[in-house]
Design a protein around this motif. Sequence first.
Motif, PDB file in Angstrom:
ATOM      1  N   ALA A 170      42.418  67.068 -32.710  1.00 57.82           N
ATOM      2  CA  ALA A 170      43.052  66.713 -34.282  1.00 57.82           C
ATOM      3  C   ALA A 170      41.377  65.937 -34.747  1.00 57.82           C
ATOM      4  N   MET A 171      42.131  65.023 -33.741  1.00 57.49           N
ATOM      5  CA  MET A 171      41.041  63.531 -34.588  1.00 57.49           C
ATOM      6  C   MET A 171      39.720  64.017 -34.246  1.00 57.49           C
ATOM      7  N   TRP A 172      39.125  64.520 -33.136  1.00 60.69           N
ATOM      8  CA  TRP A 172      37.560  64.462 -33.279  1.00 60.69           C
ATOM      9  C   TRP A 172      37.395  65.824 -33.998  1.00 60.69           C
ATOM     10  N   ARG A 173      38.213  67.138 -33.854  1.00 61.01           N
ATOM     11  CA  ARG A 173      37.907  68.845 -34.202  1.00 61.01           C
ATOM     12  C   ARG A 173      38.046  68.167 -35.860  1.00 61.01           C
ATOM     13  N   SER A 174      38.314  67.928 -36.454  1.00 63.63           N
ATOM     14  CA  SER A 174      38.748  67.364 -38.268  1.00 63.63           C
ATOM     15  C   SER A 174      36.856  66.981 -38.815  1.00 63.63           C
ATOM     16  N   VAL A 175      36.466  66.400 -37.636  1.00 58.94           N
ATOM     17  CA  VAL A 175      34.841  66.572 -38.257  1.00 58.94           C
ATOM     18  C   VAL A 175      33.942  67.293 -38.105  1.00 58.94           C
ATOM     19  N   LEU A 176      33.739  67.744 -37.404  1.00 60.00           N
ATOM     20  CA  LEU A 176      33.286  69.211 -36.909  1.00 60.00           C
ATOM     21  C   LEU A 176      33.944  69.980 -37.713  1.00 60.00           C
ATOM     22  N   TYR A 177      35.066  70.811 -37.726  1.00 61.37           N
ATOM     23  CA  TYR A 177      35.216  71.564 -38.389  1.00 61.37           C
ATOM     24  C   TYR A 177      34.586  71.621 -39.857  1.00 61.37           C
ATOM     25  N   PHE A 178      35.104  70.512 -40.402  1.00 61.87           N
ATOM     26  CA  PHE A 178      35.107  70.291 -41.757  1.00 61.87           C
ATOM     27  C   PHE A 178      33.871  69.904 -41.995  1.00 61.87           C
ATOM     28  N   ASP A 247      34.512  82.639 -40.082  1.00 64.31           N
ATOM     29  CA  ASP A 247      34.652  81.317 -39.295  1.00 64.31           C
ATOM     30  C   ASP A 247      33.978  80.320 -39.866  1.00 64.31           C
ATOM     31  N   TYR A 248      33.557  80.092 -40.677  1.00 61.22           N
ATOM     32  CA  TYR A 248      32.945  79.036 -41.460  1.00 61.22           C
ATOM     33  C   TYR A 248      32.782  77.567 -41.114  1.00 61.22           C
ATOM     34  N   GLY A 249      34.197  77.427 -40.285  1.00 62.59           N
ATOM     35  CA  GLY A 249      34.200  76.013 -39.593  1.00 62.59           C
ATOM     36  C   GLY A 249      33.150  75.068 -38.947  1.00 62.59           C
ATOM     37  N   GLY A 250      32.140  74.226 -38.878  1.00 61.44           N
ATOM     38  CA  GLY A 250      31.676  73.817 -38.236  1.00 61.44           C
ATOM     39  C   GLY A 250      29.921  73.750 -38.246  1.00 61.44           C
ATOM     40  N   GLN A 251      29.708  75.037 -39.069  1.00 59.08           N
ATOM     41  CA  GLN A 251      28.519  75.605 -39.790  1.00 59.08           C
ATOM     42  C   GLN A 251      27.761  74.552 -40.873  1.00 59.08           C
ATOM     43  N   VAL A 252      26.538  74.346 -40.069  1.00 56.00           N
ATOM     44  CA  VAL A 252      26.429  73.607 -41.465  1.00 56.00           C
ATOM     45  C   VAL A 252      24.747  74.428 -42.174  1.00 56.00           C
ATOM     46  N   PHE A 253      24.358  75.657 -41.712  1.00 54.33           N
ATOM     47  CA  PHE A 253      23.048  75.924 -42.605  1.00 54.33           C
ATOM     48  C   PHE A 253      23.408  76.631 -43.815  1.00 54.33           C
ATOM     49  N   VAL A 254      25.027  78.009 -43.764  1.00 50.96           N
ATOM     50  CA  VAL A 254      24.999  77.862 -45.439  1.00 50.96           C
ATOM     51  C   VAL A 254      25.446  76.771 -46.404  1.00 50.96           C
ATOM     52  N   PRO A 255      26.374  75.281 -46.517  1.00 50.91           N
ATOM     53  CA  PRO A 255      26.035  74.732 -46.852  1.00 50.91           C
ATOM     54  C   PRO A 255      24.676  74.488 -47.979  1.00 50.91           C
ATOM     55  N   VAL A 350      25.287  74.509 -34.151  1.00 50.90           N
ATOM     56  CA  VAL A 350      25.736  75.760 -34.075  1.00 50.90           C
ATOM     57  C   VAL A 350      26.096  76.378 -32.810  1.00 50.90           C
ATOM     58  N   ASN A 351      25.894  76.112 -31.884  1.00 54.89           N
ATOM     59  CA  ASN A 351      25.360  76.060 -30.462  1.00 54.89           C
ATOM     60  C   ASN A 351      26.894  75.751 -29.721  1.00 54.89           C
ATOM     61  N   ILE A 352      27.711  74.704 -31.221  1.00 49.91           N
ATOM     62  CA  ILE A 352      29.279  75.026 -30.235  1.00 49.91           C
ATOM     63  C   ILE A 352      30.246  76.446 -30.992  1.00 49.91           C
ATOM     64  N   ASN A 353      29.584  75.957 -32.256  1.00 43.84           N
ATOM     65  CA  ASN A 353      30.151  76.903 -33.118  1.00 43.84           C
ATOM     66  C   ASN A 353      30.501  78.186 -32.454  1.00 43.84           C
ATOM     67  N   THR A 354      29.123  78.412 -31.665  1.00 46.80           N
ATOM     68  CA  THR A 354      29.046  80.476 -31.429  1.00 46.80           C
ATOM     69  C   THR A 354      29.453  80.586 -30.205  1.00 46.80           C
ATOM     70  N   LEU A 355      28.451  79.301 -29.556  1.00 46.94           N
ATOM     71  CA  LEU A 355      28.436  79.653 -27.714  1.00 46.94           C
ATOM     72  C   LEU A 355      29.621  79.100 -27.368  1.00 46.94           C
ATOM     73  N   GLY A 356      30.429  78.454 -27.372  1.00 45.66           N
ATOM     74  CA  GLY A 356      31.272  77.545 -26.889  1.00 45.66           C
ATOM     75  C   GLY A 356      31.009  75.822 -26.599  1.00 45.66           C
ATOM     76  N   TYR A 357      29.636  76.411 -26.117  1.00 43.85           N
ATOM     77  CA  TYR A 357      28.271  74.970 -25.365  1.00 43.85           C
ATOM     78  C   TYR A 357      27.126  74.636 -26.358  1.00 43.85           C
ATOM     79  N   ASP A 358      26.336  73.682 -25.761  1.00 43.31           N
ATOM     80  CA  ASP A 358      25.382  73.184 -26.077  1.00 43.31           C
ATOM     81  C   ASP A 358      24.724  73.435 -25.334  1.00 43.31           C
TER      82      ASP A 358
END
Length: 706
Positions: A170-178, A247-255, A350-358
Amino acid sequence: MTTPATGHDALAEQILRGVGGPENIESLTHCATRLRFQLHDGKKVDQAALDRLDGVMGTVPQSGDRFQIVIGGAVASVHSKIINLPSMKAGGTPAPQSNADVKAAARAKGRGRYAWLDNFFEYLSDSFRPLLGVLLGASLIIAIASMLDAFGLVDFRAANKSATWVFVDAMWRSVLYFLPIMVAYNAAKKLKIDPWIGATVMAAVMTPNFTGMIGSKTPGVETHINHTLGTTESVAHVFGLPMQLNDYGGQVFVPLLMVALLALVYKGLKRIFPENVQMVFVPFFSMLIMIPLTAFLIGPLGVWAGNGLGSGLSWLNTNAPIVFAIVIPMLYPFLVPLGLHWPLNALMLVNINTLGYDFIQGPMGTWNFACFGATAGVLLLSIRHREKDMRQTATGALAAGLLGGISEPSLYGIHLRFKRIYPRMLVGCLAGGVIIGLLGGVNTNAFAFTSVLTIPVFTPMIKYIIAISAAFIISMVLVVVSDYRTPEERAEANAERDAAEAAARGDVVARSETVADDRELVAVGAAAPAAAAGASTDSAVVSAAGGASAGAAAGKATELKAPVAGRVIGLGEVEDPVFASRALGEGVGIEPADGHVVAPVAGELITVADTGHAFGIRTEDGIEVLIHVGIDTVQMQGEGFDVRVEAGQTVAAGDLLAEVDLGAVRAAEHPTVTLMTVLNTADVTSVEPHAGQDVAVGAPVVTVRR
């Protein structure tokens, strides 16, 4: 009585003066390494003075009166000092615009030449740049967890983790998810609208209420399985209209897309509502319009755009891995200095959020380590050549790179200042990219700054280590072997160092501050070397041992002969302040009778200026001599100079170096005096000039004692 400013206080005041004072500053921000000024008038900046400041790694002028000053790790402290200077209370306000200014700005927007492109990338960069610290923090947490996983102490990738490791996640996912909320806040701030509205709109489609509908049996929600893609798609019927759920967690193009439209809505509403009710109705209607627009249209569009770009790069990585692995590290050295790398960084997320890896970060890592390798090469050379300032700069830049994965201190502090570095660094980038491509690629399932600490997050790790090691070592070796300075620059730097060390020892020959300001001499290669043989007459004596007389001077005597015929004068009579100050060593000037220039001593031609006005000779026993024809003649670009030798050639005393058209020199309004100095005066026992006589070519005019 006012206490003199010291440290960052003094630097803050000097920077403020250098950018034209507080009244010239419209706004000031900073990123990880740079102060970012928006100025009223960029022409008021004294860039040369700023570049000379201790604590300033470099300066970067930009279009639209924007100006960047590279500070390094202390940037936050320096920024704080500048902001808190008493004089800044009157600065940082928009400049009043005349009607002509407003019309000119409107015409510039209509033409859309360069400013719009700069503004676009500034929008992207400034939406991410303030997040650099938390992204780096999350990256290091991931790195530590990955190292523990690599050593078998914990299963970082386990499906069922203990509460301890769920909390660590949660300590690092907080940054990427939000991240979308943070990006929306920064983007709105960049476009000068209420940043909390941007954050609120993005947060609305990330609440548990919204995401909880995905795949649920909530009335009005339909879930379909796409057997072709192996994905699950949910559609909610809201007010009778279909809304794709994501699920918009980790998305950057949307904002980024959402805030661009929000800015138009927000500013339009401010024009509609009276100022006394804007606080209530502008946020209300902004949310009422933008939240549905984001959920129904912008959100799905941003996801599709991000997925499409990611899929395109994934296709290239799958079908032409070696091309992909080469293109990425070869592009980054040119994208990062301009701030254009953030779109690729967004694709990684985006790759990490959609594919699970980059698959981008692995090849990108080879560029970073090639960059750090070049910095390591500069560090080794600075140690060899006793360059204190460069050693400090390179040490700090290398630490920031290897431990933090931050390349800006290396780029702005060193690489962009010396043009020889980039070609050598690119060879390292190419080698690392080829290795990754041939070995089949490198992936990571976490967003990480590519440093030594984050190596364990890449798989296969051994392939990644081989690639980045090759990139690092090749760049470092190429820089060490061929130097990051040209021969002329190296000779000049060594001459400055020798004189500075002599001054520090209390010797008679001291460095003049003029050298730092004299760009022409740096280009000349004033560090060119030489020495010779000859005789001695009565004259002044400069002794590196402490000013001993000619009679007391001991050691082998070498005579330097007149390179031209004419009247010999002391350096103190020369019009050029650098030579007159003995900053480039002791010697003589000769008012030439003709333009026939010969070698004053036997030795190797270390330097031959392209413009033909300067030559450097090193004798067998290491005496370094500079022959400089005229003052400021570098500006003639070789016109009137017929050079008869080339660098690396061995010459004997009296060999012809050049034929010079003195009439052309006079016509260009430059003094014709020919100067001859011993650059390494500090390393010899004494240098005895014999001024006040008329001489023929080859007559002894300087005695050097070892």
